[in-house]
Design a protein around this motif. Sequence first.
Motif, PDB file in Angstrom:
ATOM      1  N   GLY A  99     101.044  53.616  55.763  1.00 35.46           N
ATOM      2  CA  GLY A  99     100.418  54.926  55.759  1.00 35.46           C
ATOM      3  C   GLY A  99     100.237  55.546  54.395  1.00 35.46           C
ATOM      4  O   GLY A  99      99.963  56.749  54.291  1.00 35.46           O
ATOM      5  N   ARG A 100     100.352  54.754  53.315  1.00 34.62           N
ATOM      6  CA  ARG A 100     100.160  55.246  51.948  1.00 34.62           C
ATOM      7  C   ARG A 100      99.194  54.322  51.199  1.00 34.62           C
ATOM      8  O   ARG A 100      99.564  53.677  50.224  1.00 34.62           O
ATOM      9  N   PRO A 101      97.941  54.234  51.657  1.00 34.62           N
ATOM     10  CA  PRO A 101      96.984  53.292  51.040  1.00 34.62           C
ATOM     11  C   PRO A 101      96.401  53.816  49.725  1.00 34.62           C
ATOM     12  O   PRO A 101      95.235  54.173  49.634  1.00 34.62           O
ATOM     13  N   ASP A 102      97.225  53.845  48.707  1.00 36.49           N
ATOM     14  CA  ASP A 102      96.863  54.388  47.396  1.00 36.49           C
ATOM     15  C   ASP A 102      96.773  53.225  46.406  1.00 36.49           C
ATOM     16  O   ASP A 102      97.794  52.677  45.984  1.00 36.49           O
ATOM     17  N   MET A 103      95.562  52.839  46.032  1.00 35.04           N
ATOM     18  CA  MET A 103      95.398  51.678  45.161  1.00 35.04           C
ATOM     19  C   MET A 103      96.014  51.917  43.785  1.00 35.04           C
ATOM     20  O   MET A 103      96.613  51.009  43.193  1.00 35.04           O
ATOM     21  N   GLU A 104      95.882  53.113  43.251  1.00 36.99           N
ATOM     22  CA  GLU A 104      96.449  53.399  41.932  1.00 36.99           C
ATOM     23  C   GLU A 104      97.964  53.202  41.939  1.00 36.99           C
ATOM     24  O   GLU A 104      98.536  52.584  41.031  1.00 36.99           O
ATOM     25  N   GLU A 105      98.635  53.726  42.963  1.00 38.63           N
ATOM     26  CA  GLU A 105     100.083  53.569  43.054  1.00 38.63           C
ATOM     27  C   GLU A 105     100.464  52.123  43.353  1.00 38.63           C
ATOM     28  O   GLU A 105     101.474  51.613  42.835  1.00 38.63           O
ATOM     29  N   THR A 106      99.668  51.452  44.155  1.00 37.51           N
ATOM     30  CA  THR A 106      99.923  50.040  44.443  1.00 37.51           C
ATOM     31  C   THR A 106      99.884  49.210  43.170  1.00 37.51           C
ATOM     32  O   THR A 106     100.782  48.405  42.908  1.00 37.51           O
ATOM     33  N   VAL A 107      98.856  49.409  42.366  1.00 39.61           N
ATOM     34  CA  VAL A 107      98.726  48.675  41.110  1.00 39.61           C
ATOM     35  C   VAL A 107      99.861  49.038  40.152  1.00 39.61           C
ATOM     36  O   VAL A 107     100.440  48.163  39.489  1.00 39.61           O
ATOM     37  N   ARG A 108     100.211  50.308  40.095  1.00 37.29           N
ATOM     38  CA  ARG A 108     101.315  50.745  39.233  1.00 37.29           C
ATOM     39  C   ARG A 108     102.606  50.008  39.589  1.00 37.29           C
ATOM     40  O   ARG A 108     103.323  49.509  38.707  1.00 37.29           O
ATOM     41  N   ARG A 109     102.890  49.933  40.870  1.00 42.14           N
ATOM     42  CA  ARG A 109     104.123  49.280  41.295  1.00 42.14           C
ATOM     43  C   ARG A 109     104.070  47.774  41.051  1.00 42.14           C
ATOM     44  O   ARG A 109     105.047  47.176  40.575  1.00 42.14           O
ATOM     45  N   LEU A 110     102.958  47.147  41.381  1.00 47.71           N
ATOM     46  CA  LEU A 110     102.861  45.713  41.189  1.00 47.71           C
ATOM     47  C   LEU A 110     103.003  45.335  39.716  1.00 47.71           C
ATOM     48  O   LEU A 110     103.669  44.346  39.380  1.00 47.71           O
ATOM     49  N   LYS A 111     102.387  46.093  38.825  1.00 52.37           N
ATOM     50  CA  LYS A 111     102.513  45.825  37.397  1.00 52.37           C
ATOM     51  C   LYS A 111     103.969  45.949  36.950  1.00 52.37           C
ATOM     52  O   LYS A 111     104.480  45.111  36.190  1.00 52.37           O
ATOM     53  N   ALA A 112     104.640  46.992  37.426  1.00 43.65           N
ATOM     54  CA  ALA A 112     106.039  47.191  37.049  1.00 43.65           C
ATOM     55  C   ALA A 112     106.914  46.069  37.590  1.00 43.65           C
ATOM     56  O   ALA A 112     107.814  45.566  36.906  1.00 43.65           O
ATOM     57  N   PHE A 113     106.652  45.649  38.832  1.00 45.81           N
ATOM     58  CA  PHE A 113     107.425  44.560  39.419  1.00 45.81           C
ATOM     59  C   PHE A 113     107.196  43.258  38.653  1.00 45.81           C
ATOM     60  O   PHE A 113     108.130  42.478  38.434  1.00 45.81           O
TER      61      PHE A 113
END
Length: 280
Positions: free
Chosen positions: A159-173
């Motif tokens: 329920g949080r389909p936010d591409m900007e936040e998704t990319v932010r997290r994936l880059k950090a991971f």
Amino acid sequence: MTSIADKRRTFRSLHESGCFVIPNPWDVGSARYLQHLGFKALATTSLGYAYAAGYADGAVPRDQMLAHIAELVESCDVPLNADFEGGYADAPEGVAESVSLCVKTGVAGLSIEDSTGDKADPLYPFDLALARIKAARAAIDKSGEDVMLTARTEGFIRGRPDMEETVRRLKAFANAGADCLYAPGVRTRDEIAAVVEAVAPKPVNILIGWPSDLTVRDIAALGTRRISVGGSLARAAWGGFIRAARQLADGGCFGGFADAAPAADLNAFFRDDRARRALA
């Protein structure tokens, strides 16, 4: 039998080029059949096993899931990746403990997600999510075993389909040492391409758990290294079972058995499979 070390080397090499499908069995029989079809690696499905064991997804106790994972590792000649949910802990220290136990099962890889299981607050805060991945990485490194770590961010299916936040997290991971990155629920060409580009050159897993116009070739062309199907094979099996059972219960009809696999074919497969394994 293929050694654990060989499985782990094979699994890592699969991520270096090209694209492969890693389907998700939910028990020994489905794992052996998928291996028979020629898939180069397999992955557990927490959902599929949960339903088979009589639990809701996410409710299987850690020790029971570890036993299931170990059983599938033992039953397969190909590498196995563990859908290890959130690491069965909130705190990074607990995640590290769980990951250490999972490594001992003989898996070639495992995934850790950032979902809390709370519908009102479905994702761990960024800093905690990152600390959990760092703890998983450290636990694998401490083990000395060549186990691949897949880091998942769950926003698109929580329920949080936010591409900007998704990319932010994936880059950090990725920067924290994840070997493979995964954002289940990302499904359009543009979304897939954005994720692949964000973490390149690290490999990306894409989930296809629904009917899709995209083919394996299409997804590979977008730069994806790995395609999984999650619990969809298990749900497909449940779909056939439920339809047949309801016809029997509601109308006293047996038409739901029309598409059942012939027992003779299944007996022949499992007989030959056991004979092959006995000679290996």
